[in-house]
Design a protein around this motif. Structure first.
Motif, mmCIF file in Angstrom:
data_model
loop_
_atom_site.group_PDB
_atom_site.id
_atom_site.type_symbol
_atom_site.label_atom_id
_atom_site.label_comp_id
_atom_site.label_asym_id
_atom_site.label_seq_id
_atom_site.Cartn_x
_atom_site.Cartn_y
_atom_site.Cartn_z
ATOM 1 N N LEU A 1 11.879 -7.205 3.605
ATOM 2 C CA LEU A 1 10.098 -7.457 3.473
ATOM 3 C C LEU A 1 10.797 -8.960 2.444
ATOM 4 O O LEU A 1 9.681 -9.346 2.247
ATOM 5 C CB LEU A 1 10.202 -6.195 1.948
ATOM 6 N N ALA A 2 11.935 -9.102 2.193
ATOM 7 C CA ALA A 2 12.218 -10.495 1.271
ATOM 8 C C ALA A 2 11.738 -11.478 2.268
ATOM 9 O O ALA A 2 11.448 -11.568 2.022
ATOM 10 C CB ALA A 2 13.229 -10.316 1.086
ATOM 11 N N LEU A 3 12.938 -10.886 3.785
ATOM 12 C CA LEU A 3 12.557 -12.140 4.237
ATOM 13 C C LEU A 3 10.781 -12.265 4.721
ATOM 14 O O LEU A 3 10.662 -13.194 5.246
ATOM 15 C CB LEU A 3 13.234 -11.677 5.765
ATOM 16 N N VAL A 4 10.070 -11.447 5.165
ATOM 17 C CA VAL A 4 9.152 -11.516 5.430
ATOM 18 C C VAL A 4 7.675 -12.112 4.093
ATOM 19 O O VAL A 4 7.399 -12.924 4.522
ATOM 20 C CB VAL A 4 8.213 -10.651 5.912
ATOM 21 N N LYS A 5 8.135 -12.299 3.408
ATOM 22 C CA LYS A 5 7.719 -12.664 2.162
ATOM 23 C C LYS A 5 8.298 -14.613 1.888
ATOM 24 O O LYS A 5 7.159 -15.219 1.575
ATOM 25 C CB LYS A 5 8.290 -11.889 0.763
ATOM 26 N N ALA B 1 0.993 -1.315 -0.076
ATOM 27 C CA ALA B 1 -0.178 0.034 0.200
ATOM 28 C C ALA B 1 1.169 1.223 0.098
ATOM 29 O O ALA B 1 0.794 2.181 -0.750
ATOM 30 C CB ALA B 1 -1.303 0.005 1.199
ATOM 31 N N ALA B 2 1.899 1.694 0.934
ATOM 32 C CA ALA B 2 2.650 2.651 1.027
ATOM 33 C C ALA B 2 3.754 1.873 -0.332
ATOM 34 O O ALA B 2 4.816 2.825 -0.306
ATOM 35 C CB ALA B 2 3.732 2.086 1.859
ATOM 36 N N GLY B 3 3.607 1.188 -1.162
ATOM 37 C CA GLY B 3 4.762 1.067 -2.431
ATOM 38 C C GLY B 3 5.706 0.569 -2.391
ATOM 39 O O GLY B 3 6.848 0.913 -3.943
ATOM 40 N N ASP B 4 6.232 -0.156 -1.233
ATOM 41 C CA ASP B 4 6.795 -1.123 -1.052
ATOM 42 C C ASP B 4 6.348 -2.208 -1.231
ATOM 43 O O ASP B 4 6.410 -3.131 -1.102
ATOM 44 C CB ASP B 4 7.876 -1.013 -0.445
ATOM 45 N N LYS B 5 7.322 -2.988 -2.508
ATOM 46 C CA LYS B 5 7.175 -3.759 -3.812
ATOM 47 C C LYS B 5 8.478 -5.522 -2.898
ATOM 48 O O LYS B 5 9.525 -4.376 -3.080
ATOM 49 C CB LYS B 5 6.540 -4.551 -4.194
ATOM 50 N N VAL B 6 7.988 -6.083 -3.037
ATOM 51 C CA VAL B 6 8.846 -7.525 -2.869
ATOM 52 C C VAL B 6 10.138 -7.055 -3.973
ATOM 53 O O VAL B 6 9.247 -8.021 -5.227
ATOM 54 C CB VAL B 6 8.808 -8.569 -2.021
ATOM 55 N N ALA B 7 10.858 -6.715 -4.606
ATOM 56 C CA ALA B 7 11.953 -7.641 -5.537
ATOM 57 C C ALA B 7 11.848 -8.300 -5.574
ATOM 58 O O ALA B 7 12.341 -9.267 -5.072
ATOM 59 C CB ALA B 7 12.703 -5.892 -6.167
ATOM 60 N N LEU B 8 12.080 -8.510 -6.934
ATOM 61 C CA LEU B 8 12.474 -10.276 -7.193
ATOM 62 C C LEU B 8 14.081 -10.039 -6.896
ATOM 63 O O LEU B 8 14.469 -11.259 -6.699
ATOM 64 C CB LEU B 8 11.814 -11.193 -8.191
#
Length: 591
Positions: free
Chosen positions: A566-570, A491-498
RNA sequence: GCGCUUGUAGCUCAGCAGGAUAGAGCGACCGCCUCCUAAGCGGUAGGUCAUCGGUUCGAUUCCGAUCAAGCGCACCA
């Protein structure tokens, strides 16, 4: 199965994976072995070193440990001293540090490098992370669940159903082709009794309204009344004889009872999320038993003993297998022999599993022994997967003694409780009903799978539907929290980048990372041991590490490591969901 | 009687091919919600790993015996 890209394998994953010949992977373990070898020379071989390596009890002690005890004799020095000397001489190049603690040399992996590799792997592979090729697409029929027609499904059937279902998922992940077979108890003299009872006291309308309970009622009444009226048994025998001879009315009733029962079973299977590939039960093998008897005769394995036809199994230290009764009727093992042969012919299996209670161990030993006597080499690929008993008040469940625990009631209770929890904790949740189902049923399934198969357990409703502590809902909750964080980030525009920089090096994230890295090895162990509890326990460990992590670390913080967190959470969400999936438990995104 | 399975904290259980002070959860007691869902996190208390022997530098882990519990032991499934 997903084509495998070996270049994306992680260090630890390789420990449990077959390794293509032409590429050399610097596994973390190999790094440790190599470093030790450089110091020790020929004192110990690489294989011996690898064998000696262990995982310290606490990550604070490092990621690998080498105990120096075995070198004490060779060097004739105290292990403590040897450990210190090794640590002093060893190359620290690939490690964060290498240090001696008492008689151990402890190795700490390079956290940044490791987190980069492992997180990238999970993000790329997604749900396929942990897949492996143990089975080469071989077929594996799984005999599971197998309730009796005209009787309700009880807690006792839950174990076979849920263990079999999880094994099927695990086998598929390991590139086997599981075939789930519900070997229904749909034949036998009890159907004569049932028909007789129905003719005497039953009605079509009653059965239609509540099939299982009514049929059970007739059956129970039959057993009560035949004490005073033994002639009922003769009538029942006659009905079963008619059934065997294909009498029209008998067949019609049998088919009807069977299909009504099946309908009510399907309701429960749907709740549990279990599907089957075959419902071929005992009746299905009715016309396939003559062949077995003929084969046994031809191979001269059949003997007469006390008027019955048996296969002697004395050389296996087993009781004889009773193939035909004195009256010529076939028995349980005769049917299972026919079924085994049918399954081999139909599926050409690489393994054939029977998820059946441990009280039947002898039966399956006999089954294998007879097949061996018949000269079938695949007898060795038949595996009985036994499990412990569910008791109530320390006693075996028994319909007659009134100790029945209806699975449907337990599931309904669990769902109701989940509903109440949602009202209390998250009343604004959307699709509450679905989440309540997933959490309630998940709790029951997880409770059954979290402990070793062979453990008995005494039924206790509060225990089974508990949502706190080491439970299914705890794991589901952890997953939901991870998803929640990811939603906020998006929602804040922070996506998990591959592809990104996923360098983490704090202790809490390290615990999570090493759990994530262990997943493929857990899958392998669960498959090899036919033990879903390995995955359940693993999921608890990962969930615990993650709960600790986000309790102490603010994920959504705008700094350089945001992407890595975020990568860790994902990755946690991915692995938790896949773990639950392997157990047959849903992972709701919110709860 | 024979066979199989089991015996770790008050309760339910972990402890991965023997190794560093035996770990969780529940229950008990004590803390933490102006901070990403408190179904959460942290802390305290609690164990001669059934008993006795054996193998080993080292055994909760392997072997044997004993004790206790559960389940089986041919015409049910």
């Amino acid at each position: 199965m997903v084509p495998r890209d070996f270049s994306s394998l992680t260090f630890l994953e390789c420990r449990s994976f077959f390794i293509p010949k032409r590429r050399i992977f610097m596994r973390s373990e190999e790094l440790v072995v190599k470093a030790l070898k450089d110091v020790l020379g020929d004192k110990l071989s690489a294989a011996e070193l690898q064998q000696a390596l262990e995982k310290p009890k606490s990550l604070a002690l490092g990621d690998f440990a080498f105990p120096a005890f075995s070198l004490a004799k060779i060097f004739r020095k105290a292990p403590q001293q040897i450990a210190a000397e090794i640590a002093g001489q060893i190359s620290q190049a690939h490690f964060e540090k290498v240090q001696a603690v008492g008689p151990y040399v402890n190795f700490f992996l390079n956290k940044s490098e490791f987190s980069q590799t492992i997180l990238q792997t999970v993000l790329q592979q997604g749900q396929a992370y942990g897949n492996q090729d143990l089975g080469a697409a071989g077929n594996v029929p799984i005999d599971m669940s197998s309730p009796n027609i005209a009787k309700p499904i009880s807690m006792g059937h839950l174990r076979s159903t849920v263990i079999g279902n999880s094994l099927a998922k695990l086998l598929r992940k390991a590139n086997y082709r599981p075939i789930k077979i519900n070997h229904l108890g749909d034949w036998g003299t009890q159907f004569g009794k049932l028909i007789e009872a129905y003719k005497l006291w039953g009605s079509e309308a009653e059965v239609k309204a509540d099939p299982i309970n009514k049929l059970l009622e007739y059956y129970v009444r039959f057993h009560k009344e035949d004490v005073a009226h033994p002639e009922l048994d003769d009538e029942a025998r006659a009905w079963f004889k008619k059934l065997e001879d294909g009498d029209e009315e008998a067949m019609r009733l049998w088919k009807w009872f069977r299909s009504e029962s099946l309908k009510s079973f399907m309701k429960i299977y749907k709740k549990l999320g279990v599907e089957f590939d075959s419902f071929n039960g005992e009746a299905f093998y009715n016309d396939k038993m003559d062949e077995i008897v003929t084969i046994l005769e031809e191979k001269q394995l059949l003997q007469e003993s006390r008027g019955a036809q048996i296969v002697d199994l004395e050389k296996y230290d087993l009781n004889p297998a009773l193939i035909r009764k004195t009256d010529g009727a076939t028995l349980y093992i005769t049917r299972d022999l026919a079924a085994a042969l049918y399954r081999k012919r139909t599926y050409n299996f690489v393994q054939s599993l029977y998820v059946v209670g441990n009280e039947q161990t002898n039966h399956f030993k006999q089954l294998k022994a007879v097949l061996k006597e018949m000269g079938e080499p695949w007898a060795d690929e038949i595996h009985h997967i036994p499990f412990g008993l569910i008791t109530q008040g320390g006693k075996k469940l028994s319909t007659r003694a009134g100790r029945v625990i209806l699975l449907e009631e337990v599931l309904d209770d669990a769902v109701e409780l989940a509903r109440q929890q949602i009202e209390a904790k998250n009343p604004n949740l959307e699709n509450k009903e679905q989440v309540a189902e997933e959490v309630g049923v998940g709790a029951v399934i997880f409770h059954d799978l979290k402990n070793e198969r062979m453990n008995n357990f005494d039924f206790n409703l509060e225990e089974v539907v508990r949502f706190e502590g080491e439970t299914g809902p705890y794991v589901q909750y952890s997953h939901a929290r991870a998803m929640s964080i990811l939603r906020k980030a998006a929602a804040a525009g922070d996506k998990v980048a591959l592809a990104g920089t996923y360098s983490l090096n704090d202790p809490d994230s390290w615990e999570v990372l090493s759990e994530i890295a262990a997943f493929p090895a857990m899958v392998k162990r669960a498959v090899n041991e036919y033990e879903p509890s390995v995955i359940a326990k693993y999921a608890l460990h990962l969930a615990k590490a993650f709960n600790k992590y986000y309790a102490h670390t603010k994920v959504l913080q705008d700094d350089v490591q945001l992407g890595a967190r975020l990568a860790l959470v994902k990755s946690v969400a991915t692995v938790l969901k896949e773990s639950l999936n392997l157990l047959g438990v849903h992972a709701p995104d919110r709860m």
